[in-house]
Design an enzyme around this catalytic site. Structure first.
Site, PDB file in Angstrom:
ATOM      1  N   LYS A   1      29.393  33.712  44.539  1.00 54.20           N
ATOM      2  CA  LYS A   1      30.365  33.526  45.633  1.00 54.20           C
ATOM      3  C   LYS A   1      30.448  34.845  46.383  1.00 54.20           C
ATOM      4  O   LYS A   1      31.312  35.675  46.079  1.00 54.20           O
ATOM      5  CB  LYS A   1      31.750  33.216  45.068  1.00 54.20           C
ATOM      6  CG  LYS A   1      31.926  31.871  44.405  1.00 54.20           C
ATOM      7  CD  LYS A   1      33.391  31.770  43.956  1.00 54.20           C
ATOM      8  CE  LYS A   1      33.648  30.611  43.066  1.00 54.20           C
ATOM      9  NZ  LYS A   1      34.974  30.707  42.400  1.00 54.20           N
TER      10      LYS A   1
ATOM     11  N   ARG B   1      33.548  22.584  30.591  1.00 56.83           N
ATOM     12  CA  ARG B   1      32.304  23.321  30.310  1.00 56.83           C
ATOM     13  C   ARG B   1      31.129  22.391  30.000  1.00 56.83           C
ATOM     14  O   ARG B   1      29.984  22.713  30.289  1.00 56.83           O
ATOM     15  CB  ARG B   1      32.483  24.240  29.095  1.00 56.83           C
ATOM     16  CG  ARG B   1      33.375  25.437  29.329  1.00 56.83           C
ATOM     17  CD  ARG B   1      33.215  26.415  28.172  1.00 56.83           C
ATOM     18  NE  ARG B   1      34.314  27.369  28.073  1.00 56.83           N
ATOM     19  CZ  ARG B   1      34.423  28.477  28.801  1.00 56.83           C
ATOM     20  NH1 ARG B   1      33.507  28.767  29.705  1.00 56.83           N
ATOM     21  NH2 ARG B   1      35.449  29.276  28.638  1.00 56.83           N
TER      22      ARG B   1
ATOM     23  N   PHE C   1      36.899  27.266  43.821  1.00 61.71           N
ATOM     24  CA  PHE C   1      36.815  27.182  42.364  1.00 61.71           C
ATOM     25  C   PHE C   1      35.945  25.997  41.935  1.00 61.71           C
ATOM     26  O   PHE C   1      36.100  24.882  42.438  1.00 61.71           O
ATOM     27  CB  PHE C   1      38.221  27.057  41.776  1.00 61.71           C
ATOM     28  CG  PHE C   1      38.253  27.197  40.293  1.00 61.71           C
ATOM     29  CD1 PHE C   1      38.061  28.436  39.694  1.00 61.71           C
ATOM     30  CD2 PHE C   1      38.457  26.092  39.477  1.00 61.71           C
ATOM     31  CE1 PHE C   1      38.079  28.573  38.318  1.00 61.71           C
ATOM     32  CE2 PHE C   1      38.483  26.228  38.098  1.00 61.71           C
ATOM     33  CZ  PHE C   1      38.290  27.465  37.521  1.00 61.71           C
ATOM     34  N   VAL C   2      35.020  26.242  41.014  1.00 64.90           N
ATOM     35  CA  VAL C   2      34.126  25.188  40.522  1.00 64.90           C
ATOM     36  C   VAL C   2      34.184  25.102  38.991  1.00 64.90           C
ATOM     37  O   VAL C   2      34.536  26.072  38.322  1.00 64.90           O
ATOM     38  CB  VAL C   2      32.656  25.420  40.965  1.00 64.90           C
ATOM     39  CG1 VAL C   2      32.493  25.220  42.458  1.00 64.90           C
ATOM     40  CG2 VAL C   2      32.167  26.807  40.552  1.00 64.90           C
TER      41      VAL C   2
ATOM     42  N   ASP D   1      26.833  32.795  34.440  1.00 66.93           N
ATOM     43  CA  ASP D   1      27.038  31.505  35.098  1.00 66.93           C
ATOM     44  C   ASP D   1      27.328  31.699  36.576  1.00 66.93           C
ATOM     45  O   ASP D   1      26.783  31.023  37.432  1.00 66.93           O
ATOM     46  CB  ASP D   1      28.173  30.719  34.423  1.00 66.93           C
ATOM     47  CG  ASP D   1      29.444  31.563  34.229  1.00 66.93           C
ATOM     48  OD1 ASP D   1      29.444  32.765  34.567  1.00 66.93           O
ATOM     49  OD2 ASP D   1      30.438  31.014  33.723  1.00 66.93           O
TER      50      ASP D   1
ATOM     51  N   ASP E   1      31.522  36.280  40.793  1.00 67.33           N
ATOM     52  CA  ASP E   1      32.661  35.974  41.647  1.00 67.33           C
ATOM     53  C   ASP E   1      33.137  37.287  42.284  1.00 67.33           C
ATOM     54  O   ASP E   1      32.573  37.728  43.287  1.00 67.33           O
ATOM     55  CB  ASP E   1      33.720  35.315  40.750  1.00 67.33           C
ATOM     56  CG  ASP E   1      34.951  34.865  41.488  1.00 67.33           C
ATOM     57  OD1 ASP E   1      34.826  34.382  42.612  1.00 67.33           O
ATOM     58  OD2 ASP E   1      36.058  34.988  40.930  1.00 67.33           O
TER      59      ASP E   1
ATOM     60  N   ASP F   1      34.559  26.633  33.191  1.00 61.20           N
ATOM     61  CA  ASP F   1      35.745  25.892  32.748  1.00 61.20           C
ATOM     62  C   ASP F   1      36.938  26.092  33.657  1.00 61.20           C
ATOM     63  O   ASP F   1      37.011  27.074  34.399  1.00 61.20           O
ATOM     64  CB  ASP F   1      36.148  26.369  31.360  1.00 61.20           C
ATOM     65  CG  ASP F   1      36.739  27.788  31.395  1.00 61.20           C
ATOM     66  OD1 ASP F   1      36.023  28.703  31.850  1.00 61.20           O
ATOM     67  OD2 ASP F   1      37.904  27.965  31.012  1.00 61.20           O
TER      68      ASP F   1
ATOM     69  N   GLY G   1      30.764  31.291  29.577  1.00 55.86           N
ATOM     70  CA  GLY G   1      30.292  30.495  30.714  1.00 55.86           C
ATOM     71  C   GLY G   1      28.792  30.292  30.804  1.00 55.86           C
ATOM     72  O   GLY G   1      28.332  29.264  31.283  1.00 55.86           O
TER      73      GLY G   1
HETATM   74  P1  IMP Z   1      33.723  38.141  38.128  1.00 58.07           P
HETATM   75  O1  IMP Z   1      33.924  39.230  37.130  1.00 58.07           O
HETATM   76  O2  IMP Z   1      34.912  38.001  39.049  1.00 58.07           O
HETATM   77  O3  IMP Z   1      32.426  38.237  38.889  1.00 58.07           O
HETATM   78  O4  IMP Z   1      33.785  36.758  37.376  1.00 58.07           O
HETATM   79  C1  IMP Z   1      32.942  36.449  36.397  1.00 58.07           C
HETATM   80  C2  IMP Z   1      33.435  35.327  35.519  1.00 58.07           C
HETATM   81  O5  IMP Z   1      34.586  34.638  36.022  1.00 58.07           O
HETATM   82  C3  IMP Z   1      32.366  34.274  35.461  1.00 58.07           C
HETATM   83  O6  IMP Z   1      31.410  34.595  34.497  1.00 58.07           O
HETATM   84  C4  IMP Z   1      33.153  33.036  35.120  1.00 58.07           C
HETATM   85  O7  IMP Z   1      33.299  32.924  33.724  1.00 58.07           O
HETATM   86  C5  IMP Z   1      34.493  33.244  35.776  1.00 58.07           C
HETATM   87  N1  IMP Z   1      34.544  32.495  37.058  1.00 58.07           N
HETATM   88  C6  IMP Z   1      34.342  32.979  38.296  1.00 58.07           C
HETATM   89  N2  IMP Z   1      34.442  32.029  39.242  1.00 58.07           N
HETATM   90  C7  IMP Z   1      34.696  30.877  38.569  1.00 58.07           C
HETATM   91  C8  IMP Z   1      34.884  29.499  39.000  1.00 58.07           C
HETATM   92  O8  IMP Z   1      34.825  29.111  40.187  1.00 58.07           O
HETATM   93  N3  IMP Z   1      35.115  28.593  37.989  1.00 58.07           N
HETATM   94  C9  IMP Z   1      35.188  28.945  36.677  1.00 58.07           C
HETATM   95  N4  IMP Z   1      35.001  30.212  36.239  1.00 58.07           N
HETATM   96  C10 IMP Z   1      34.768  31.170  37.178  1.00 58.07           C
HETATM   97 MG    MG Z   2      31.134  33.940  32.656  1.00 57.78          MG
END
Ligand code: IMP
Ligand code: MG
Length: 181
Positions: A137, A171, A158-159, A106, A109, A165, A51
């Site tokens: 987020k 992407r 979701f974005v 990127d 979340d 992606d 990402g």
């Molecule tokens: P986390 O471990 O939940 O913080 O998520 C990290 C990874 O989830 C990010 O680096 C993204 O690759 C993916 N991700 C999180 N939210 C989104 C979204 O809204 N769209 C696409 N990919 C996401």
């Molecule tokens: Mg990522």
């Protein structure tokens, strides 16, 4: 570039959210801020694939001082929801001991990816570790984790685009789109 009103990736429809110009402007500001903090430290930027590839490329160009750049590949996501598991697919080859590290994501979340990866890095005794994330987020957070440099705080929707992606599509979009309600 004019953003199309609506785009479709697989079965889902998305609408414009952050323009290419807004993203680029914010990254310039982030680069200046990082430069103030790291000008003489020759930090190692570690981009998290896939990402962060686009953000890393633009952030690198916005940071006008000596630095190193490397990537790791971690994986935690399936479809439009977090799977909750984090797997290291490609590890770090560069030694990080004594280095000032800046993790480049990127989006943060749930926070699980970095929450798992940070202790692995800290075991290798870096001089410091900070996080630069284009998007965050806060409402989606499962692990307590904040970026030191955040581009945009966004709602829990979701974005796609600019590296992000939906099942591998989207992407390469230069702007960011959000899922249509
Ligand atoms: P986390 O471990 O939940 O913080 O998520 C990290 C990874 O989830 C990010 O680096 C993204 O690759 C993916 N991700 C999180 N939210 C989104 C979204 O809204 N769209 C696409 N990919 C996401
Ligand atoms: Mg990522």
């Amino acid at each position: 570039m004019i953003m199309p009103k609506s785009i479709q990736l697989h079965d889902l429809h998305f609408t414009p959210y952050l323009s290419e110009a807004a993203i680029q402007k914010r990254i310039q500001e982030m680069g200046q801020q990082i430069e103030e903090d790291y000008r003489d430290k020759k930090p190692l930027f570690i981009g998290i694939l896939n990402g962060a590839f686009m953000f890393m490329a633009d952030l690198a160009r916005a940071c006008r001082f000596d630095a190193d750049f490397a990537f790791v590949r971690l994986n935690s996501y399936e479809g439009t929801g977090s799977s909750g598991k984090v797997v290291t697919m490609i590890g770090l080859k560069a030694p990080v001991e004594g280095r000032h590290l800046i993790l480049v994501e990127d989006i943060i979340d749930t926070g699980r990816t970095l929450h798992t990866f940070l202790p692995q890095l800290e075991q290798q005794n870096p001089a410091s570790v900070r996080i630069a994330a284009l998007l965050s987020k806060p409402q989606a957070r499962v692990k307590p984790l904040e970026a030191d440099y955040t581009g945009f705080e966004i709602p829990n929707r979701f974005v796609v685009g600019y590296g992000l992606d939906y099942n591998e599509l989207g992407r390469n979009l230069p702007a960011i789109y959000q899922l249509k309600e």
